[in-house]
Design an enzyme around this catalytic site. Structure first.
Site, mmCIF file in Angstrom:
data_model
loop_
_atom_site.group_PDB
_atom_site.id
_atom_site.type_symbol
_atom_site.label_atom_id
_atom_site.label_comp_id
_atom_site.label_asym_id
_atom_site.label_seq_id
_atom_site.Cartn_x
_atom_site.Cartn_y
_atom_site.Cartn_z
ATOM 1 C CG ASP A 284 -8.138 -0.259 1.668
ATOM 2 O OD1 ASP A 284 -9.085 0.414 2.100
ATOM 3 O OD2 ASP A 284 -7.683 -0.137 0.515
ATOM 4 C CG ASP B 162 -7.826 -17.054 1.928
ATOM 5 O OD1 ASP B 162 -7.372 -17.138 3.083
ATOM 6 O OD2 ASP B 162 -7.510 -17.846 1.010
ATOM 7 C CE1 TYR C 52 -4.590 0.434 0.679
ATOM 8 C CE2 TYR C 52 -3.677 2.554 1.271
ATOM 9 C CZ TYR C 52 -4.755 1.774 0.927
ATOM 10 O OH TYR C 52 -5.994 2.346 0.834
ATOM 11 C CE LYS D 125 -3.646 -16.060 0.545
ATOM 12 N NZ LYS D 125 -4.812 -16.952 0.609
#
Ligand SMILES: NC(=O)C1=CN([C@@H]2O[C@H](COP(=O)(O)OP(=O)(O)OC[C@H]3O[C@@H](n4cnc5c(N)ncnc54)[C@H](OP(=O)(O)O)[C@@H]3O)[C@@H](O)[C@H]2O)C=CC1
Ligand SMILES: O=C(O)CCC(=O)C(=O)O
Ligand SMILES: [Mg+2]
Length: 423
Positions: A314, A290, A167, A237
């Site tokens: 986000d 996820d 980001y 992740k």
């Protein structure tokens, strides 16, 4: 930064009021009449910012009977700054300096073009002021339309790392000399063989550090303790991005053990610790990102405080907001060790700009967080009361109105006034 206020080029310092200051022990010294800088914001910022001020001024007046008052000081960023300074000045130096000097501020959303053009001013503010915590609470207000069967189960506080990750914008366009150089370096000197189309490839870098992770997770655990919450979940992740997101998970657990005495739960990797203030058990756990996006829909009651990396945070922010009415009422704060800047979770919603239509609840609740941060709890409680009562009466903006039966459709400014009238 310590700017000389007489030297501001375009910022007009209000006659009355004085600065909030930070004491040596990092507590705030808040005068009864603080000067609070605000950035109006692009797009619907021009709608929601005035509505926020109506509600906040009313709450402060009612809570303190005239003994306290906010002196608002406009500072500029985004499209408005380019009109006031010059066409290339999107984030004036004096805006940064005022936000730092006055310690507590609030901002509307700022536009970032997709693909080309300027990089995000929102991210630039967070980076330049090192506002490393993005705190976004998500809770349900009775009466708000929700796709959840039990929306009251959604009560989480996201701690999103705000200074690192993909980001941060370290990336180069496909075909640029920089992208070609980096790809060549990776292939020829680092043994990288799995860039699928090296001649046509844009490339980004994902920095994630131990210090950046630990300072964020420290704040998340401290919040869990201070607010007597049940758990803190690291979302990552790390199965795929082992040395960035995976390290975030490892450093998070490490910090919990080193600084808060957490110990493995049933052999780990989850951990448990005692809340030093209440003696209650706190679970420190992790979930892969996820899977987390389905967990927050199917088992929201099991999640409480969340610490995660910038991009995950986000995505999770908007997804969670949708469970309790949408980003129209999703508030937030960007916080460093000395400065706090409050802002809504959503963006400029350009198709509604200037229509006095969108929900200002997001920025009003961001201001509620700001009042609490200042220690003005009575005013903060009145903001919540005003919101709760207005919504309970069915007095809502278009975003809720389209999902409710028998509600009264209010404009953005009218909702700000309705919050004020219902305190
Ligand atoms: N911190 C910041 O300043 C942020 C800035 N941005 C920037 O904003 C711009 C627009 O981004 P975009 O992706 O369209 O996302 P937005 O968050 O601006 O808007 C997406 C949709 O969310 C809903 N929405 C947003 N704000 C409100 C509100 N106050 N009340 C009710 N509903 C609302 C609307 O839904 P519907 O159409 O269903 O009515 C809107 O179309 C981009 O330039 C982006 O970079 C984005 C996020 C944060
Ligand atoms: O800076 C932007 O334009 C988008 C930022 C954003 O979506 C966020 O911080 O949630
Ligand atoms: Mg966002």
């Amino acid at each position: 930064m310590g700017a000389n206020h007489a030297d501001y080029q375009h910022i007009v310092v209000p006659e009355g009021g004085s600065r909030i200051t930070v004491n040596a022990d990092k507590t705030l010294n808040v005068p009864h009449e603080p000067i609070i800088p605000y950035i109006e914001g692009d797009g619907t910022g021009t709608d929601i910012t005035p509505a926020m001020k109506i509600a906040v001024d009313a709450a402060v007046a009612k809570a303190y009977g005239g003994e306290r008052k906010i002196h608002w000081m406009e500072v500029y960023a985004g499209e408005k700054a380019t009109g006031i300074y010059d066409a290339d000045t999107w984030l004036p130096e004096e805006t940064l300096s005022a936000v730092e000097d006055y310690v507590v501020s609030i901002k509307g959303p700022l536009t970032t073009p997709v693909s080309g053009g300027i990089r995000s001013l929102n991210v630039a503010l967070r980076q330049k002021l090192d506002l490393y915590v993005c705190q976004r609470p998500v809770r349900w207000f009775k009466g708000v339309p929700s796709p959840m069967k039990k929306p009251a189960d959604v009560d989480m506080v996201i701690f999103r790392e705000n200074s690192e990750d993909i980001y941060a914008g370290v990336e180069w366009q496909a075909g640029s000399a920089e992208a070609d150089k980096l790809i060549k370096f990776l292939r020829e000197e680092m043994g990288v063989t799995n860039i699928r189309f090296p001649e046509q490839c844009g490339i980004g870098v994902k920095p994630v550090s131990e210090e950046g992770t630990k300072r964020l997770v420290r704040q998340a655990i401290q919040y869990t303790i201070d607010n007597d919450r049940d758990s803190m979940t690291l979302v990552h992740k790390g199965n795929i991005m082992k040395f960035t997101e995976g390290s975030f998970k490892n450093w998070g657990y490490e910090l919990a053990a080193e600084e808060f005495g957490a110990e493995p739960l049933d052999g780990g990797p989850w951990m448990t610790m005692k809340n030093p203030k209440t003696g209650k058990d706190i679970v420190i756990k992790d979930v892969i990102a996820d899977a987390m996006l389905q967990q927050i829909l199917l088992r929201p009651a099991e999640y409480d405080v969340i610490a995660t990396l910038n991009l995950n945070g986000d995505y999770i922010s908007d997804a969670l907001a949708a469970e309790v009415g949408g980003i129209g009422i999703a508030p937030g704060a960007n916080i460093s060790d000395s400065v706090a800047m409050f802002e809504a979770t959503h963006g400029t919603a350009p198709k509604y700009a200037g229509q006095d239509k969108v929900n200002p609840g997001s920025l009003i609740l961001s201001a509620e967080m700001m009042l609490r941060y200042m220690g003005w709890t009575e005013a903060a409680e009145l903001v919540i009361k005003g919101m709760e009562k207005a919504i309970a009466k069915g007095e809502v903006t278009y975003d809720f109105h389209r999902q409710m039966d028998n509600a009264v459709l209010l404009k953005c400014s009218e909702f700000g006034q309705a919050v004020a009238d219902n305190m």
